[in-house]
Design a protein around this motif. Structure first.
Motif, PDB file in Angstrom:
ATOM      1  N   ASN A   1       0.814  -1.229   0.000  1.00  0.00           N
ATOM      2  CA  ASN A   1       0.000   0.000   0.000  1.00  0.00           C
ATOM      3  C   ASN A   1       0.843   1.273   0.000  1.00  0.00           C
ATOM      4  O   ASN A   1       0.491   2.272   0.658  1.00  0.00           O
ATOM      5  CB  ASN A   1      -0.949   0.027   1.207  1.00  0.00           C
ATOM      6  N   SER A   2       1.948   1.265  -0.701  1.00  0.00           N
ATOM      7  CA  SER A   2       2.802   2.452  -0.776  1.00  0.00           C
ATOM      8  C   SER A   2       2.637   3.143  -2.121  1.00  0.00           C
ATOM      9  O   SER A   2       3.039   2.612  -3.167  1.00  0.00           O
ATOM     10  CB  SER A   2       4.278   2.062  -0.572  1.00  0.00           C
ATOM     11  N   MET A   3       2.048   4.357  -2.098  1.00  0.00           N
ATOM     12  CA  MET A   3       1.881   5.103  -3.343  1.00  0.00           C
ATOM     13  C   MET A   3       3.216   5.596  -3.859  1.00  0.00           C
ATOM     14  O   MET A   3       3.447   5.652  -5.076  1.00  0.00           O
ATOM     15  CB  MET A   3       0.943   6.301  -3.106  1.00  0.00           C
ATOM     16  N   ALA A   4       4.130   5.954  -2.955  1.00  0.00           N
ATOM     17  CA  ALA A   4       5.445   6.406  -3.405  1.00  0.00           C
ATOM     18  C   ALA A   4       6.185   5.274  -4.114  1.00  0.00           C
ATOM     19  O   ALA A   4       6.841   5.485  -5.132  1.00  0.00           O
ATOM     20  CB  ALA A   4       6.263   6.913  -2.220  1.00  0.00           C
ATOM     21  N   LEU A   5       6.069   4.058  -3.571  1.00  0.00           N
ATOM     22  CA  LEU A   5       6.716   2.914  -4.201  1.00  0.00           C
ATOM     23  C   LEU A   5       6.047   2.572  -5.530  1.00  0.00           C
ATOM     24  O   LEU A   5       6.710   2.238  -6.512  1.00  0.00           O
ATOM     25  CB  LEU A   5       6.663   1.711  -3.256  1.00  0.00           C
ATOM     26  N   LEU A   6       4.712   2.676  -5.562  1.00  0.00           N
ATOM     27  CA  LEU A   6       3.998   2.468  -6.828  1.00  0.00           C
ATOM     28  C   LEU A   6       4.413   3.510  -7.866  1.00  0.00           C
ATOM     29  O   LEU A   6       4.616   3.191  -9.042  1.00  0.00           O
ATOM     30  CB  LEU A   6       2.488   2.549  -6.598  1.00  0.00           C
ATOM     31  N   ALA A   7       4.513   4.765  -7.413  1.00  0.00           N
ATOM     32  CA  ALA A   7       4.921   5.836  -8.327  1.00  0.00           C
ATOM     33  C   ALA A   7       6.306   5.556  -8.896  1.00  0.00           C
ATOM     34  O   ALA A   7       6.556   5.726 -10.100  1.00  0.00           O
ATOM     35  CB  ALA A   7       4.908   7.178  -7.594  1.00  0.00           C
ATOM     36  N   ASP A   8       7.198   5.095  -8.017  1.00  0.00           N
ATOM     37  CA  ASP A   8       8.551   4.774  -8.466  1.00  0.00           C
ATOM     38  C   ASP A   8       8.517   3.607  -9.450  1.00  0.00           C
ATOM     39  O   ASP A   8       9.226   3.598 -10.458  1.00  0.00           O
ATOM     40  CB  ASP A   8       9.422   4.439  -7.258  1.00  0.00           C
ATOM     41  N   GLY A   9       7.669   2.622  -9.178  1.00  0.00           N
ATOM     42  CA  GLY A   9       7.552   1.481 -10.072  1.00  0.00           C
ATOM     43  C   GLY A   9       6.981   1.852 -11.421  1.00  0.00           C
ATOM     44  O   GLY A   9       7.460   1.402 -12.468  1.00  0.00           O
ATOM     45  N   TRP A  10       5.942   2.708 -11.417  1.00  0.00           N
ATOM     46  CA  TRP A  10       5.352   3.136 -12.686  1.00  0.00           C
ATOM     47  C   TRP A  10       6.328   3.999 -13.471  1.00  0.00           C
ATOM     48  O   TRP A  10       6.393   3.917 -14.699  1.00  0.00           O
ATOM     49  CB  TRP A  10       4.048   3.888 -12.439  1.00  0.00           C
ATOM     50  N   HIS A  11       7.066   4.836 -12.763  1.00  0.00           N
ATOM     51  CA  HIS A  11       8.075   5.610 -13.487  1.00  0.00           C
ATOM     52  C   HIS A  11       9.142   4.677 -14.050  1.00  0.00           C
ATOM     53  O   HIS A  11       9.630   4.878 -15.161  1.00  0.00           O
ATOM     54  CB  HIS A  11       8.727   6.639 -12.563  1.00  0.00           C
TER      55      HIS A  11
ATOM     56  N   VAL B   1      -3.531  11.328  -5.341  1.00  0.00           N
ATOM     57  CA  VAL B   1      -4.660  12.088  -4.785  1.00  0.00           C
ATOM     58  C   VAL B   1      -5.674  11.147  -4.159  1.00  0.00           C
ATOM     59  O   VAL B   1      -6.235  11.423  -3.087  1.00  0.00           O
ATOM     60  CB  VAL B   1      -5.309  12.968  -5.877  1.00  0.00           C
ATOM     61  N   GLU B   2      -5.925  10.020  -4.827  1.00  0.00           N
ATOM     62  CA  GLU B   2      -6.855   9.034  -4.260  1.00  0.00           C
ATOM     63  C   GLU B   2      -6.365   8.535  -2.900  1.00  0.00           C
ATOM     64  O   GLU B   2      -7.163   8.368  -1.972  1.00  0.00           O
ATOM     65  CB  GLU B   2      -7.006   7.863  -5.228  1.00  0.00           C
ATOM     66  N   ARG B   3      -5.049   8.312  -2.778  1.00  0.00           N
ATOM     67  CA  ARG B   3      -4.508   7.844  -1.504  1.00  0.00           C
ATOM     68  C   ARG B   3      -4.551   8.940  -0.433  1.00  0.00           C
ATOM     69  O   ARG B   3      -4.665   8.643   0.751  1.00  0.00           O
ATOM     70  CB  ARG B   3      -3.069   7.365  -1.690  1.00  0.00           C
ATOM     71  N   LEU B   4      -4.426  10.199  -0.846  1.00  0.00           N
ATOM     72  CA  LEU B   4      -4.561  11.292   0.118  1.00  0.00           C
ATOM     73  C   LEU B   4      -5.977  11.351   0.677  1.00  0.00           C
ATOM     74  O   LEU B   4      -6.190  11.584   1.875  1.00  0.00           O
ATOM     75  CB  LEU B   4      -4.205  12.627  -0.534  1.00  0.00           C
ATOM     76  N   LEU B   5      -6.960  11.142  -0.190  1.00  0.00           N
ATOM     77  CA  LEU B   5      -8.363  11.221   0.228  1.00  0.00           C
ATOM     78  C   LEU B   5      -8.810   9.955   0.946  1.00  0.00           C
ATOM     79  O   LEU B   5      -9.654  10.002   1.847  1.00  0.00           O
ATOM     80  CB  LEU B   5      -9.254  11.469  -1.002  1.00  0.00           C
ATOM     81  N   SER B   6      -8.263   8.810   0.541  1.00  0.00           N
ATOM     82  CA  SER B   6      -8.643   7.533   1.153  1.00  0.00           C
ATOM     83  C   SER B   6      -7.380   6.761   1.520  1.00  0.00           C
ATOM     84  O   SER B   6      -6.982   5.819   0.808  1.00  0.00           O
ATOM     85  CB  SER B   6      -9.510   6.719   0.183  1.00  0.00           C
TER      86      SER B   6
END
Length: 309
Positions: free
Chosen positions: A48-58, A116-121
Motif C-alpha cells: 500500500n505504498s503510493m510512493a513505491l507504486l509511483a517509483d515502479g510506474w516511473h 490524490v486518491e490515496r490522500l483522500l482515502s
C-alpha cells in the motif's frame, strides 16, 4: 548550382548508425529495469505504498524508453545501408525518444491521480518492507547508470553545447536512469517519514512530487527531440560558423549569404543549403566548400551562387 553527395559507405562512417557498445548497454539495462519494475509495482500494491507504486510506474516508463533505445540502435544498424534513407537512420533514435516522452506524460498523470486518491482515502502501509524494495530499486538505478556511462565512451562530448552527449538516444536512456534514481530517493524519504514519525500523508505527497519530476523530464525530452524532428536548428552555433566561413576572408564585404538552411542529419552531422550573392567572379561552389571543410560536422552541402552586378 553544385552539391556534395554522400555514398552509403560515407553514411555508415558519418552517422554511426549502430553504436555496438551503446546497444549492448541499453539492452542490458532494459532487462534489469524491467525486472525491478515488476518487483516495485507488485510491492507497492502489496504494501500500500503510493510512493513505491509511483517509483515502479516511473520505472515502467524507463523500461519502455530503454527498450525503444535498444530497438532504435538495432533498426539503425540494420537499415544503415538502405538507400531509401537519404541521410541515414539516425532519426529512428530521436523518434523513439519522442514517443517515450509522450508515454511519460501519461504516466505522470496516472501517478497524480493515484496519489490524490490515496490522500483522500489512505490505506495502511507496510513501511519497512516497502523501504527495502525502494532501496533495492535505487541500487539498480545506480548500476544501470554505471552501465550506460561506460557505454557512452570518451567520444560523447558536445563541443558546442557544453553537454556530454552527441548521442541523443543514449542521453535519453541515461537521463531516464538518473530521474528514476531521484524518484527512488523520494520514495525512501516518504516511507522513512511515515515509519518514524507517522506521516502517512508524506507517501502520496512524494508520489505527486515524483509525478512532477517525470512531467518536467518529459517536457524537456519532447522539446529536445521535437527540435530535431522539426529541423529547428537555425539557432545552433554551426549556423554562425557557416556564415563566418563564407562571409569573411579576402573577399569580405563582396560576398554574403542571402539564403541559408541548416538541419541535423546525424549525431554530429549537419546538412546545409546556401544561396550566396557575390561580386567575386572567381568564387565557385568548390571554393565555398573548401572554407566549410574546417567544420567537419557539415557533411552535406548544396550551394548556389548568384553574381551581383
Amino acid at each position: 548550382m553544385q552539391q556534395s553527395d554522400l555514398s552509403n559507405c560515407d553514411q555508415m562512417h558519418v552517422f554511426e548508425a549502430g553504436n555496438r557498445a551503446a546497444e549492448r548497454g541499453t539492452r542490458m539495462v532494459m532487462w534489469i529495469t524491467a525486472a525491478m519494475m515488476v518487483a516495485e509495482i507488485f510491492a507497492g500494491w502489496w504494501f500500500n505504498s503510493m510512493a513505491l507504486l509511483a517509483d515502479g510506474w516511473h520505472m515502467s516508463s524507463h523500461a519502455v524508453a530503454i527498450g525503444l533505445s535498444a530497438f532504435a540502435y538495432a533498426a539503425a544498424r540494420r537499415y544503415a545501408r538502405d538507400p531509401r534513407f537519404a541521410f541515414g537512420t539516425w532519426k529512428i533514435e530521436v523518434l523513439g525518444g519522442f514517443v517515450s516522452a509522450l508515454f511519460l506524460v501519461v504516466v505522470a498523470v496516472l501517478m497524480v491521480v493515484g496519489s490524490v486518491e490515496r490522500l483522500l482515502s489512505p490505506l495502511p502501509i507496510h513501511y519497512r518492507e516497502a523501504m527495502i524494495v525502494a532501496a533495492i530499486g535505487l541500487v539498480v538505478n545506480i548500476v544501470c547508470a554505471f552501465i550506460l556511462e561506460r557505454a557512452r565512451g570518451p567520444h560523447e562530448h558536445d563541443d558546442h553545447g557544453g553537454g556530454h552527449h552527441h548521442d541523443l538516444n543514449l542521453k535519453a536512456a541515461y537521463v531516464h536512469v538518473v530521474t528514476d534514481a531521484a524518484t527512488s530517493v523520494l520514495a525512501i524519504v516518504a516511507l522513512a517519514g511515515g515509519w518514524l514519525y507517522g506521516w502517512a500523508w508524506l507517501d502520496p505527497v512524494m508520489g505527486i512530487a515524483g509525478a512532477l519530476l517525470v512531467a518536467v523530464w518529459a517536457k524537456n525530452l519532447i522539446k529536445e527531440t521535437g527540435k530535431v524532428l522539426l529541423d529547428r536548428e537555425m539557432d545552433h552555433p554551426v549556423v554562425d560558423e557557416i556564415r563566418a566561413a563564407v562571409e569573411t576572408g579576402p573577399d569580405a564585404g563582396n560576398t554574403r549569404i542571402v539564403d541559408l538552411h541548416v538541419w541535423r542529419v546525424g549525431k554530429r552531422a549537419y546538412s546545409c543549403a546556401l544561396g550566396i550573392l557575390t561580386h567575386d567572379r572567381s568564387l565557385t561552389p568548390d571554393r565555398v566548400r573548401e572554407r566549410l571543410a574546417s567544420h567537419d560536422e557539415i557533411v552535406h552541402s548544396t550551394i548556389e551562387i548568384q553574381q551581383g552586378s
